[in-house]
Enzyme design. Structure first.
Site, PDB file in Angstrom:
ATOM      1  N   ASP A  36       1.228   0.544   5.435  1.00 46.43           N
ATOM      2  CA  ASP A  36       0.085  -0.329   5.719  1.00 46.43           C
ATOM      3  C   ASP A  36      -0.687   0.148   6.944  1.00 46.43           C
ATOM      4  O   ASP A  36      -0.115   0.757   7.853  1.00 46.43           O
ATOM      5  CB  ASP A  36       0.596  -1.771   5.928  1.00 46.43           C
ATOM      6  CG  ASP A  36      -0.509  -2.802   5.759  1.00 46.43           C
ATOM      7  OD1 ASP A  36      -1.609  -2.452   5.270  1.00 46.43           O
ATOM      8  OD2 ASP A  36      -0.278  -3.971   6.121  1.00 46.43           O
ATOM      9  N   HIS A  53      -6.913   6.150   3.532  1.00 46.59           N
ATOM     10  CA  HIS A  53      -5.984   6.359   2.412  1.00 46.59           C
ATOM     11  C   HIS A  53      -5.689   7.848   2.225  1.00 46.59           C
ATOM     12  O   HIS A  53      -4.560   8.242   1.957  1.00 46.59           O
ATOM     13  CB  HIS A  53      -6.552   5.764   1.122  1.00 46.59           C
ATOM     14  CG  HIS A  53      -6.767   4.282   1.183  1.00 46.59           C
ATOM     15  ND1 HIS A  53      -5.826   3.431   1.713  1.00 46.59           N
ATOM     16  CD2 HIS A  53      -7.813   3.497   0.809  1.00 46.59           C
ATOM     17  CE1 HIS A  53      -6.275   2.178   1.644  1.00 46.59           C
ATOM     18  NE2 HIS A  53      -7.482   2.195   1.108  1.00 46.59           N
ATOM     19  N   LEU A 147      16.482  13.863  -4.218  1.00 47.37           N
ATOM     20  CA  LEU A 147      15.914  12.578  -3.808  1.00 47.37           C
ATOM     21  C   LEU A 147      15.043  11.989  -4.923  1.00 47.37           C
ATOM     22  O   LEU A 147      14.300  12.716  -5.577  1.00 47.37           O
ATOM     23  CB  LEU A 147      15.068  12.775  -2.544  1.00 47.37           C
ATOM     24  CG  LEU A 147      14.393  11.553  -1.929  1.00 47.37           C
ATOM     25  CD1 LEU A 147      14.444  11.653  -0.404  1.00 47.37           C
ATOM     26  CD2 LEU A 147      12.954  11.393  -2.369  1.00 47.37           C
TER      27      LEU A 147
HETATM   28  C1  IPE Z   1       0.660  -4.366   1.054  1.00 54.23           C
HETATM   29  O1  IPE Z   1      -0.358  -4.179   1.961  1.00 54.23           O
HETATM   30  C2  IPE Z   1       0.455  -3.490  -0.150  1.00 54.23           C
HETATM   31  C3  IPE Z   1       0.628  -2.052   0.057  1.00 54.23           C
HETATM   32  C4  IPE Z   1       0.976  -1.474   1.167  1.00 54.23           C
HETATM   33  C5  IPE Z   1       0.403  -1.256  -1.101  1.00 54.23           C
HETATM   34  P1  IPE Z   1      -1.639  -5.149   1.989  1.00 54.23           P
HETATM   35  O2  IPE Z   1      -2.516  -4.635   3.062  1.00 54.23           O
HETATM   36  O3  IPE Z   1      -2.217  -5.269   0.636  1.00 54.23           O
HETATM   37  O4  IPE Z   1      -0.978  -6.538   2.384  1.00 54.23           O
HETATM   38  P2  IPE Z   1      -1.611  -7.829   3.048  1.00 54.23           P
HETATM   39  O5  IPE Z   1      -2.824  -8.186   2.254  1.00 54.23           O
HETATM   40  O6  IPE Z   1      -1.962  -7.473   4.454  1.00 54.23           O
HETATM   41  O7  IPE Z   1      -0.525  -8.843   2.984  1.00 54.23           O
HETATM   42  C1  IPE Z   2      -2.353   0.221   3.054  1.00 59.28           C
HETATM   43  O1  IPE Z   2      -3.405   0.215   3.952  1.00 59.28           O
HETATM   44  C2  IPE Z   2      -2.697   0.867   1.740  1.00 59.28           C
HETATM   45  C3  IPE Z   2      -2.866  -0.067   0.629  1.00 59.28           C
HETATM   46  C4  IPE Z   2      -2.642  -1.355   0.657  1.00 59.28           C
HETATM   47  C5  IPE Z   2      -3.322   0.493  -0.624  1.00 59.28           C
HETATM   48  P1  IPE Z   2      -4.524  -0.900   3.921  1.00 59.28           P
HETATM   49  O2  IPE Z   2      -5.631  -0.444   3.053  1.00 59.28           O
HETATM   50  O3  IPE Z   2      -3.962  -2.229   3.579  1.00 59.28           O
HETATM   51  O4  IPE Z   2      -4.997  -0.897   5.434  1.00 59.28           O
HETATM   52  P2  IPE Z   2      -5.351  -2.143   6.330  1.00 59.28           P
HETATM   53  O5  IPE Z   2      -4.183  -3.075   6.274  1.00 59.28           O
HETATM   54  O6  IPE Z   2      -6.586  -2.750   5.755  1.00 59.28           O
HETATM   55  O7  IPE Z   2      -5.563  -1.576   7.694  1.00 59.28           O
HETATM   56 MG    MG Z   3      -3.140  -3.709   4.649  1.00 59.85          MG
END
Ligand code: IPE
Ligand code: IPE
Ligand code: MG
Length: 256
Positions: A36, A53, A147
């Site tokens: 995240d 990403h 793995l």
């Molecule tokens: C969780 O992250 C999903 C992934 C890392 C794929 P999100 O960014 O979607 O989660 P919330 O919305 O902060 O809970």
């Molecule tokens: C995690 O990073 C990747 C996915 C959920 C696909 P985010 O896109 O949620 O990044 P933030 O949380 O908005 O910074």
């Molecule tokens: Mg996020």
């Protein structure tokens, strides 16, 4: 602690784990990761969210190698949740192209490492180019014994449980199963992770302290480790810090 590990790191050859890490001791068999903070990483640099990403893909590569080098057997990377469809169309489209992009550059090296790739999640809603890339990688690595790298894509913990219960209910209705047969072991066998042990360690980056619908059943007794570091900035040093802390934990599973 981390600075200390990082300094120690730079003094030693790049590919070894820090001294504190007990290689002969408790290495988690299965590490699950909620990757995240990609969007915030990009925002901080005045870049579009998708740049975060893309940067996060490099972290995936580095962390998988780091895990492989210390003998972790399963890595599960949360890449797209059943709730992530709520994001802007452009971002979703970009995320759906990442598996192909990642695999087109990394698959050969992963095969050399004897890595087996699996997808966990609902296949129904995925664009065919995304699904095909993953199914091809699964197929090409099926016999690999190193793995196991699981990508949780279009994955939701509740969705997984609903699907399992739906199949179970159908089998009860058809008389194949008796309601009395239902137990934890049986339910586990109907999840995406039917042949995968529960995670020993969960890592979540970016400072959020929640599960966001990830592996709700499987995380019952998992050790959890949270860091404020954003996923694109996460490195093997951070990963090994999590492992060292895991090695210091006492897992009791309700006993004394
Ligand atoms: C969780 O992250 C999903 C992934 C890392 C794929 P999100 O960014 O979607 O989660 P919330 O919305 O902060 O809970
Ligand atoms: C995690 O990073 C990747 C996915 C959920 C696909 P985010 O896109 O949620 O990044 P933030 O949380 O908005 O910074
Ligand atoms: Mg996020």
């Amino acid at each position: 602690m981390l600075e200390h590990l990082a300094r120690k790191w730079s003094r030693k050859e790049k590919n070894s784990a820090p001294e504190e890490l007990d290689r002969s001791g408790k290495i988690p068999k299965h590490v699950a990761v909620i990757m995240d903070g990609n969007g915030r990483w990009a925002n901080m640099r005045n870049l579009p969210r998708v740049a975060g990403h893309r940067a996060g893909m490099k972290t995936v590569k580095d962390v998988v190698k780091a895990a492989d080098e210390i003998g972790v057997r399963y890595m599960t990377m949360y890449a797209f949740s059943t709730e992530n469809w709520k994001r802007p169309r452009d971002e979703v489209d970009f995320l759906m192209k990442l598996p192909q992009e990642f695999l087109s550059t990394e698959l050969d090296e992963l095969i050399e490492r004897n890595v087996r790739i699996r997808m966990l999640g609902s296949k129904d809603e995925l664009p065919s180019h995304t699904l095909n890339a993953l199914l091809t990688a699964e197929e090409k690595t099926r016999e690999n014994s190193g793995l196991q790298l699981n990508f949780a894509l279009n994955y939701g913990g509740r969705d997984e449980i609903v699907k399992a219960f739906s199949t179970l209910a159908q089998q009860v209705k058809a008389g194949v199963l008796d309601p009395q047969d239902l137990d934890e072991e049986l339910i586990s066998r109907y999840l995406y992770t039917s042949d995968i042990p529960d995670p020993d360690l969960l890592i979540r980056t970016s400072g959020e302290i929640r599960l966001s619908n990830f592996m709700l059943w499987q995380l019952a007794y998992t050790e959890m480790w949270f860091t404020d570091v954003l996923w694109p900035d996460f490195s093997r040093e951070h990963f090994y810090q999590a492992i060292v802390e895991y090695q210091g934990r006492a897992r009791r599973y309700g006993a004394v």
